[in-house]
Design an enzyme around this catalytic site. Structure first.
Site, mmCIF file in Angstrom:
data_model
loop_
_atom_site.group_PDB
_atom_site.id
_atom_site.type_symbol
_atom_site.label_atom_id
_atom_site.label_comp_id
_atom_site.label_asym_id
_atom_site.label_seq_id
_atom_site.Cartn_x
_atom_site.Cartn_y
_atom_site.Cartn_z
ATOM 1 N N TYR A 9 -3.281 -2.110 -6.293
ATOM 2 C CA TYR A 9 -3.017 -0.859 -7.012
ATOM 3 C C TYR A 9 -4.018 -0.627 -8.145
ATOM 4 O O TYR A 9 -4.586 0.433 -8.258
ATOM 5 C CB TYR A 9 -1.564 -0.830 -7.534
ATOM 6 C CG TYR A 9 -0.571 -0.713 -6.401
ATOM 7 C CD1 TYR A 9 -0.289 0.522 -5.820
ATOM 8 C CD2 TYR A 9 0.047 -1.846 -5.868
ATOM 9 C CE1 TYR A 9 0.591 0.637 -4.747
ATOM 10 C CE2 TYR A 9 0.930 -1.737 -4.790
ATOM 11 C CZ TYR A 9 1.198 -0.494 -4.236
ATOM 12 O OH TYR A 9 2.052 -0.387 -3.178
ATOM 13 N N GLU A 28 -0.513 -2.943 1.276
ATOM 14 C CA GLU A 28 -0.038 -1.826 0.445
ATOM 15 C C GLU A 28 -1.201 -1.298 -0.377
ATOM 16 O O GLU A 28 -1.976 -2.083 -0.946
ATOM 17 C CB GLU A 28 1.046 -2.266 -0.558
ATOM 18 C CG GLU A 28 2.387 -2.539 0.047
ATOM 19 C CD GLU A 28 3.428 -2.948 -0.989
ATOM 20 O OE1 GLU A 28 3.291 -2.554 -2.175
ATOM 21 O OE2 GLU A 28 4.359 -3.662 -0.614
ATOM 22 N N GLU A 50 4.599 -10.236 -2.233
ATOM 23 C CA GLU A 50 4.298 -10.339 -3.674
ATOM 24 C C GLU A 50 5.172 -11.354 -4.414
ATOM 25 O O GLU A 50 5.912 -10.984 -5.347
ATOM 26 C CB GLU A 50 4.426 -8.970 -4.348
ATOM 27 C CG GLU A 50 3.467 -7.933 -3.810
ATOM 28 C CD GLU A 50 3.437 -6.660 -4.653
ATOM 29 O OE1 GLU A 50 4.265 -6.511 -5.564
ATOM 30 O OE2 GLU A 50 2.566 -5.815 -4.398
ATOM 31 N N ARG A 64 4.819 -1.447 8.955
ATOM 32 C CA ARG A 64 5.223 -2.590 8.137
ATOM 33 C C ARG A 64 6.559 -2.240 7.480
ATOM 34 O O ARG A 64 6.637 -1.298 6.690
ATOM 35 C CB ARG A 64 4.176 -2.900 7.054
ATOM 36 C CG ARG A 64 4.633 -4.019 6.156
ATOM 37 C CD ARG A 64 3.646 -4.410 5.055
ATOM 38 N NE ARG A 64 4.270 -5.471 4.274
ATOM 39 C CZ ARG A 64 4.356 -5.511 2.953
ATOM 40 N NH1 ARG A 64 3.793 -4.565 2.215
ATOM 41 N NH2 ARG A 64 4.983 -6.492 2.365
ATOM 42 N N HIS A 120 11.320 -9.043 1.118
ATOM 43 C CA HIS A 120 10.761 -8.073 0.180
ATOM 44 C C HIS A 120 11.780 -7.920 -0.963
ATOM 45 O O HIS A 120 12.379 -6.861 -1.139
ATOM 46 C CB HIS A 120 10.454 -6.753 0.884
ATOM 47 C CG HIS A 120 9.449 -5.887 0.191
ATOM 48 N ND1 HIS A 120 8.289 -5.426 0.789
ATOM 49 C CD2 HIS A 120 9.421 -5.393 -1.070
ATOM 50 C CE1 HIS A 120 7.608 -4.669 -0.072
ATOM 51 N NE2 HIS A 120 8.274 -4.629 -1.219
ATOM 52 N N ASN A 168 -2.020 -6.547 -1.501
ATOM 53 C CA ASN A 168 -1.554 -5.274 -2.045
ATOM 54 C C ASN A 168 -2.392 -4.961 -3.273
ATOM 55 O O ASN A 168 -2.463 -5.779 -4.204
ATOM 56 C CB ASN A 168 -0.081 -5.360 -2.464
ATOM 57 C CG ASN A 168 0.848 -5.527 -1.273
ATOM 58 O OD1 ASN A 168 0.425 -5.467 -0.117
ATOM 59 N ND2 ASN A 168 2.134 -5.729 -1.560
HETATM 60 C C1 FCB Z 1 4.667 -3.116 -4.942
HETATM 61 C C2 FCB Z 1 5.897 -3.384 -4.081
HETATM 62 C C3 FCB Z 1 6.380 -2.180 -3.318
HETATM 63 C C4 FCB Z 1 6.271 -0.906 -4.147
HETATM 64 C C5 FCB Z 1 4.900 -0.770 -4.759
HETATM 65 C C6 FCB Z 1 4.704 0.490 -5.556
HETATM 66 O O1 FCB Z 1 4.606 -4.033 -5.959
HETATM 67 O O2 FCB Z 1 5.630 -4.410 -3.150
HETATM 68 O O3 FCB Z 1 7.698 -2.443 -2.878
HETATM 69 O O4 FCB Z 1 7.283 -0.831 -5.060
HETATM 70 O O5 FCB Z 1 4.632 -1.879 -5.564
#
Ligand code: FCB
Length: 466
Positions: free
Chosen positions: A298, A367, A170, A81, A125, A296
């Protein structure tokens, strides 16, 4: 960690990949006709990016893409990707294509094809051509039309080699961090512009999807940042209301228009585009069927009962503004070097929830990963035990989500390489491959070996000591 009958495993055909983004890795900011993007302007503005770092050179992947694709091969990954730089392909954001920009991506795609790695290409992006920003950026409707025109140029020239298209990465972060809080390019602090950008980003996604379909693309989706909301303590009506409002603002604002053709009813009013901006038919364009959703993940958002005017340790004022509710960062959870909470069960939660909200739609984790204080030890190795643990626990959660009905088709680790981490510059390292930015030497970390073992062995290997 594993169930009674064995280690967590993934279905046949599961896509294993690694992710990057153009501005974060390419460098070559002024080469071969590339125009400036909002991130060039922002990073060159004193005080915006930590240490004054810029993406001028980054990982120099523009010149070293063969080596970087070689890393994917040596790890045994099936998909890459990466993102296309709009400002490389169409420097001013309108008009004819820059052939040299297309040639670069053509060469990169040829290299992937030669190595049997499928291309998952993100069209946007975050690096809007600066000239479009000068005309209002995503706060104006025309930018959505411009995005569709750029998509046509990219797909006509490169579409035969791209397996999977992601329109936007995002968009929530673009609208929020770029237009509302100003932490990201273009650095605006304007609620109205942010609400307008929300709608125009979504419209851009819908228009680009239509263009891709017309050009024969069969695998088209969007990547959203998703934020599971986790409620702690006894459920109460206030907490439930807070949960709905928080989810609508953080995830639903972009998910619901795409999958259901409407803005979420619970979203705070100032996040929503004013009705005058939403033309007849827009939501139909925005909700045109996609083939998959990229998510994505986190960290989650935790809510608990509390007093916003008398915050306790680890409590924060809640963005939902429901009386008697606060956001909270549980003390017992580990944090990454971004300060982000580590909570793999949040990944399980959001994958199962999104699968229910978008029934039948395949999901990809596009991600997931963590920043850590990585360094090269005297043996020349990078022993990133935190990242190995992070990946192990999140992959275990993903496998469990599949078992519980989530429609997960693939996983991309963020990131292949340490890179330009936006407002944090090079200070935060997310790669499974270490980059020495002085020499551009790449050193696969312990996490790269771990990930490669997972990809090759599937099931998930046990961690030492587990
Ligand atoms: C996300 C982004 C990616 C990277 C990660 C840590 O929000 O899409 O580019 O910076 O965080």
């Amino acid at each position: 960690m594993t169930d009674a009958v064995g280690a967590a495993s993934f279905p046949d055909g599961f896509v294993w990949g690694a992710a990057t983004a153009a501005y974060q890795i390419e460098g070559a900011a002024a080469e071969d006709g590339r125009g400036p993007s909002v991130w060039d302007t922002f990073s060159h503005t004193p005080g915006k990016v930590r240490g004054g770092d810029t993406g001028d050179v980054a990982c120099d992947s523009y010149h070293r893409y063969r080596e970087d694709i070689g890393l994917l091969t040596s790890l045994g990954l099936s998909s890459y990707r990466f993102s296309l730089s709009w400002a490389r392909i169409q420097p001013g954001g309108r008009g004819a294509a820059n052939q040299r920009g297309l040639d670069y991506y053509r060469a990169l795609l040829d290299e992937l094809a030669a190595r049997g790695i499928e291309a998952t290409a993100t069209l946007y992006h975050w690096d809007l051509p600066q000239e479009l920003q000068d005309e209002g950026g995503w706060a104006v409707r025309d930018t959505a039309e411009r995005f569709a025109a750029y998509t046509a140029l990219a797909a006509e020239a490169l579409g035969d080699r791209v397996a999977r298209w992601i329109t936007l990465n995002e968009p929530q972060v673009v609208a929020n961090n770029g237009y509302r809080t100003g932490e990201h390019a273009p650095g605006l602090r304007d609620r109205q512009a942010a609400a307008a950008a929300t709608h125009h980003l979504l419209l851009g996604h819908g228009l680009a999807t239509r263009v891709l379909r017309d050009l024969g693309a069969t695998d088209v989706g969007i990547t959203l940042d998703v934020h599971p909301v986790r409620v702690l303590g006894e459920p109460t009506p206030a907490l439930e209301q807070a949960r709905l409002i928080t989810d609508a603002g953080a995830t639903g604002l972009f998910l619901e228009p795409v999958v259901s053709g409407r803005y979420p009813v619970h979203a705070a009013e100032d996040l929503l585009p004013p009705p005058a901006l939403v033309a007849d038919g827009d939501l139909k364009i925005i909700s045109a069927p996609v083939d998959f959703l990229g998510v994505n993940y986190y960290s989650p958002i935790f809510l608990r009962a509390g007093d916003p005017s008398d915050l306790r340790r680890n409590e924060n004022y809640a963005r939902c503004q429901v009386p008697g509710v606060v956001e909270y960062e549980p003390e017992e959870l580990e944090r990454t070097s971004m300060g982000w909470l580590v909570d793999p069960s949040g990944l399980h939660q959001i994958l199962t929830e999104v699968s229910q909200r978008a029934p039948g739609l395949p999901l990809f984790v596009t991600e997931n990963g963590c920043a850590a204080e990585d360094y090269v030890n005297p043996d020349g190795e990078v022993d990133d035990a935190e990242r190995v643990n992070y990946l192990h626990s999140h992959l275990e959660a993903a496998a469990r989500a599949i078992k519980d009905g989530a429609n997960l088709a693939g996983y991309f680790v963020w990131s292949l390489l340490d890179n330009f981490e936006w407002a944090w510059g090079y200070q935060k390292r997310f790669g499974i491959v270490f980059v020495d930015f002085g020499t551009q030497r790449r050193i696969p970390k312990a996490s790269a070996r771990f990930y490669s073992d997972v990809v090759r062995a599937n099931p998930l290997p046990l961690l030492p000591g587990s």
